[in-house]
Motif scaffolding. Structure first.
Motif, PDB file in Angstrom:
ATOM      1  N   PRO A   1       0.845  -1.198   0.000  1.00  0.00           N
ATOM      2  CA  PRO A   1       0.000   0.000   0.000  1.00  0.00           C
ATOM      3  C   PRO A   1       0.881   1.249   0.000  1.00  0.00           C
ATOM      4  CG  PRO A   1      -0.526  -1.463   1.855  1.00  0.00           C
ATOM      5  CD  PRO A   1       0.734  -1.971   1.221  1.00  0.00           C
ATOM      6  N   THR A   2       0.339   2.345  -0.497  1.00  0.00           N
ATOM      7  CA  THR A   2       1.105   3.589  -0.538  1.00  0.00           C
ATOM      8  C   THR A   2       1.499   4.028   0.868  1.00  0.00           C
ATOM      9  OG1 THR A   2       1.166   5.840  -1.378  1.00  0.00           O
ATOM     10  CG2 THR A   2      -0.950   5.092  -0.521  1.00  0.00           C
ATOM     11  N   THR A   3       2.657   4.668   0.975  1.00  0.00           N
ATOM     12  CA  THR A   3       3.125   5.171   2.272  1.00  0.00           C
ATOM     13  C   THR A   3       3.068   6.703   2.310  1.00  0.00           C
ATOM     14  OG1 THR A   3       5.396   5.133   1.439  1.00  0.00           O
ATOM     15  CG2 THR A   3       4.657   3.204   2.689  1.00  0.00           C
ATOM     16  N   VAL A   4       2.515   7.307   1.237  1.00  0.00           N
ATOM     17  CA  VAL A   4       2.402   8.767   1.176  1.00  0.00           C
ATOM     18  C   VAL A   4       1.032   9.146   0.626  1.00  0.00           C
ATOM     19  CG1 VAL A   4       4.875   9.146   0.840  1.00  0.00           C
ATOM     20  CG2 VAL A   4       3.411   8.852  -1.152  1.00  0.00           C
ATOM     21  N   GLY A   5       0.676  10.407   0.772  1.00  0.00           N
ATOM     22  CA  GLY A   5      -0.538  10.917   0.140  1.00  0.00           C
ATOM     23  C   GLY A   5      -1.806  10.663   0.943  1.00  0.00           C
ATOM     24  N   LYS A   6      -2.925  10.985   0.317  1.00  0.00           N
ATOM     25  CA  LYS A   6      -4.218  10.974   1.011  1.00  0.00           C
ATOM     26  C   LYS A   6      -4.712   9.572   1.367  1.00  0.00           C
ATOM     27  CE  LYS A   6      -7.779  12.252  -1.295  1.00  0.00           C
ATOM     28  NZ  LYS A   6      -8.672  13.104  -2.081  1.00  0.00           N
ATOM     29  N   PHE A   7      -4.178   8.520   0.688  1.00  0.00           N
ATOM     30  CA  PHE A   7      -4.646   7.160   0.969  1.00  0.00           C
ATOM     31  C   PHE A   7      -3.711   6.386   1.904  1.00  0.00           C
ATOM     32  CE2 PHE A   7      -6.732   8.256  -3.048  1.00  0.00           C
ATOM     33  CZ  PHE A   7      -8.052   8.042  -2.683  1.00  0.00           C
ATOM     34  N   LYS A   8      -2.678   7.062   2.403  1.00  0.00           N
ATOM     35  CA  LYS A   8      -1.733   6.434   3.326  1.00  0.00           C
ATOM     36  C   LYS A   8      -2.490   5.798   4.502  1.00  0.00           C
ATOM     37  CE  LYS A   8       2.300   7.845   6.122  1.00  0.00           C
ATOM     38  NZ  LYS A   8       2.109   7.030   7.267  1.00  0.00           N
ATOM     39  N   ASP A   9      -2.177   4.535   4.789  1.00  0.00           N
ATOM     40  CA  ASP A   9      -2.767   3.788   5.916  1.00  0.00           C
ATOM     41  C   ASP A   9      -4.265   3.524   5.777  1.00  0.00           C
ATOM     42  OD1 ASP A   9      -0.262   3.751   7.186  1.00  0.00           O
ATOM     43  OD2 ASP A   9      -0.663   5.643   8.215  1.00  0.00           O
TER      44      ASP A   9
END
Length: 93
Positions: A47-55
């Motif tokens: 999963p992404t570790t940056v941006g609006k969808f982080k976590d």
């Protein structure tokens, strides 16, 4: 808004599923702007570790069954946009 949402993605491949298979999810806001990669899968989810969808993104797919779906926790109206699922299973593209 507020409830987990599943983004469905299914695929078929003429090649056997191997650890070379990759899944990429990209997102572009409704207001336009830059495409961003929000999820990558190759043998394990990244999963992404940056941006609006982080976590907030989780893998709910099963590549052995042709499923490359993800889930987004706590969706907001500002998440509205275009979500693109791209599956590559070399040598099948």
């Amino acid at each position: 808004v507020g409830e987990q949402v599943s983004l469905k993605c299914s695929f078929k491949s003429s090649s056997p599923i191997t650890e070379s298979l990759t899944v990429d999810w990209t997102y572009r806001p409704l207001t336009g702007g830059q495409m961003e990669t929000i999820f990558h899968y190759q043998s394990v989810p990244y999963p992404t570790t940056v941006g609006k969808f982080k976590d907030r993104i989780s893998w709910v797919g099963n590549v052995a069954k042709g499923d490359a779906s993800i889930a987004i926790q706590s969706p907001m109206m500002s998440d509205n946009g275009t979500f693109i699922c791209s599956v590559k299973n070399p040598p099948d593209v």
